[in-house]
Design an enzyme around this catalytic site. Structure first.
Site, PDB file in Angstrom:
ATOM      1  CD  GLU A  36      -2.192   1.267   2.999  1.00 19.73           C
ATOM      2  OE1 GLU A  36      -1.549   0.687   3.899  1.00 19.73           O
ATOM      3  OE2 GLU A  36      -3.282   1.833   3.178  1.00 19.73           O
TER       4      GLU A  36
ATOM      5  CG  ASN B   6      -4.713   3.951   0.494  1.00 20.79           C
ATOM      6  OD1 ASN B   6      -4.033   3.376  -0.349  1.00 20.79           O
ATOM      7  ND2 ASN B   6      -4.495   3.830   1.798  1.00 20.79           N
TER       8      ASN B   6
ATOM      9  CE  LYS C 128      -7.077   1.406   4.079  1.00 23.49           C
ATOM     10  NZ  LYS C 128      -5.760   1.817   4.667  1.00 23.49           N
TER      11      LYS C 128
ATOM     12  CD  GLU D 145      -5.306   4.832   5.926  1.00 25.41           C
ATOM     13  OE1 GLU D 145      -5.017   4.010   6.800  1.00 25.41           O
ATOM     14  OE2 GLU D 145      -5.604   4.518   4.772  1.00 25.41           O
TER      15      GLU D 145
ATOM     16  CB  CYS E 167      -4.147  -1.369   4.501  1.00 24.45           C
ATOM     17  SG  CYS E 167      -3.242  -1.363   6.036  1.00 24.45           S
TER      18      CYS E 167
ATOM     19  CG  ASN F 125       2.004   1.565   4.688  1.00 22.50           C
ATOM     20  OD1 ASN F 125       3.169   1.925   4.758  1.00 22.50           O
ATOM     21  ND2 ASN F 125       1.400   1.394   3.538  1.00 22.50           N
TER      22      ASN F 125
HETATM   23  N1  ING Z   1      -3.292   0.567   8.740  1.00 27.02           N
HETATM   24  C1  ING Z   1      -3.728  -0.234   9.806  1.00 27.02           C
HETATM   25  C2  ING Z   1      -4.361  -1.553   9.336  1.00 27.02           C
HETATM   26  O1  ING Z   1      -5.550  -1.698   9.173  1.00 27.02           O
HETATM   27  C3  ING Z   1      -4.882  -0.460  11.937  1.00 27.02           C
HETATM   28  C4  ING Z   1      -4.614   0.472  10.777  1.00 27.02           C
HETATM   29  C5  ING Z   1      -3.833  -1.015  12.661  1.00 27.02           C
HETATM   30  C6  ING Z   1      -6.170  -0.816  12.247  1.00 27.02           C
HETATM   31  C7  ING Z   1      -4.069  -1.919  13.718  1.00 27.02           C
HETATM   32  C8  ING Z   1      -6.452  -1.714  13.294  1.00 27.02           C
HETATM   33  C9  ING Z   1      -5.398  -2.244  14.037  1.00 27.02           C
HETATM   34  O2  ING Z   1      -3.559  -2.481   9.214  1.00 27.02           O
HETATM   35  C10 ING Z   1      -3.896   0.941   7.589  1.00 27.02           C
HETATM   36  N2  ING Z   1      -3.164   1.714   6.742  1.00 27.02           N
HETATM   37  O3  ING Z   1      -5.050   0.629   7.316  1.00 27.02           O
END
Ligand code: ING
Length: 304
Positions: A47, A110, A127, A146, A172, A197
């Site tokens: 991503e 995204n 996304k 985001e 993601c 990410n």
């Molecule tokens: N990053 C993370 C993901 O969904 C996140 C945000 C991290 C959500 C940990 C929940 C728990 O992997 C992105 N860019 O969506």
């Protein structure tokens, strides 16, 4: 019978703010060449792989935010990647920040592209599940803005006939939602390509930090098994501008088994000959939607 396609998941280490687009494109071309040398026909990049993951910082100036976006794809800067891929007859999936005018309105997504071995762009995803928050949270060690920087994707979850099978994409946070895989599964998807990410820390819920890796694999393994599809995930990992990100890029079979997983926190290829016919025992048998799924009975039948 088997329908084999050798695929590389190309994990990337950090993209530092000072790394220019041409330098990143050169890095991607190097990874693509390495994958081609290993007989790969498709390479999956993470991503937002062209830049640092800028939603991790609060940026007020819109032109600074827009400096992370691509106005065209390919552009003169990214064209060399498309040219080299076509020369090597290798397809790829690339995550990037997309800025576009739609019905007179500027939209920011995204996004990810699916490019076939002859260089044709066969598909695009934007996304849908935008995690994090819209407002600046200065008390957090980093942001996830985001919702502030991107619009919600407006292309749904689609599949395309490509690479000898049925290919879908998500990005993601999309991978954490069962509906993502089911909407693709109902279209017969055989390979789901995604990049991520994912910070190792969840500022609002630090008690979940030890589970970041587990939830990453759980989400993709469940999606793979419950829809009889390969699920491939490419991480942007390492410490990117102070934010430690999860690696563990992986290749998950329709059985839900992890067939390959990255071991480092920098640029790393994991390669596997994916047999699309491994989907058959699930799609035609154990998880045959037609034979066994009964949506009409999922509601509590109370009026009998
Ligand atoms: N990053 C993370 C993901 O969904 C996140 C945000 C991290 C959500 C940990 C929940 C728990 O992997 C992105 N860019 O969506």
């Amino acid at each position: 019978m088997s329908r084999l396609i050798t695929i590389a998941v190309s994990q990337m280490g950090p993209v530092p703010l000072e790394q220019t687009r041409p330098e990143v494109v050169a890095r991607l071309i190097g990874l693509l060449r390495e994958a081609s040398a290993q007989g790969c026909e498709l390479v999956l990049f993470p991503e937002c792989c062209l830049t640092a993951f800028f939603p991790h910082w609060f940026i007020e100036d819109q032109s600074e935010i827009d400096s992370f976006f691509e106005r065209e794809m390919p552009s003169p800067v990214t064209q060399p990647l498309f040219d080299e891929a076509r020369r090597l007859k290798v397809g790829f999936c690339l995550g990037y920040a997309e800025i576009v005018e739609e019905k007179g309105v500027i939209r920011r997504y995204n996004s990810s592209l699916l490019v076939e071995r002859d260089g044709r762009i066969v598909g695009k995803h934007r996304k849908i599940h935008l995690p994090g928050h819209k407002e600046h949270r200065p008390q957090n060690p980093f942001q996830n803005l985001e919702k502030r920087y991107f619009d919600v994707g407006n292309l749904g979850f689609q599949v395309w006939n490509a690479f000898g099978g049925i290919v879908g994409m998500c990005i993601c946070n999309d991978r954490r939602w069962a509906e993502t895989y089911r909407v693709l599964g109902l279209q017969g998807v055989e390979i789901v390509l995604l990049g991520y990410n994912t910070p190792m820390e969840i500022p609002e819920y630090p008690e979940l930090n030890p589970l970041v890796g587990f939830h990453n694999q759980l989400s993709m393994q469940a999606g793979a098994y419950q829809n009889g599809t390969w699920v491939l995930g490419a991480a942007k990992t390492g410490c990117e501008e102070g934010v430690e990100q999860l690696g563990e890029s992986c290749m998950i079979a329709p059985s839900g088994e992890i067939r390959a997983v990255a071991k480092t926190n920098h640029d790393e290829l994991i390669v596997h000959a994916c047999d699309l016919d491994e989907t058959i025992p699930y799609k035609e048998g154990l998880l045959n939607f037609e034979m066994n799924r009964r949506v009409e009975y999922y509601q509590l039948i109370t009026q009998q």
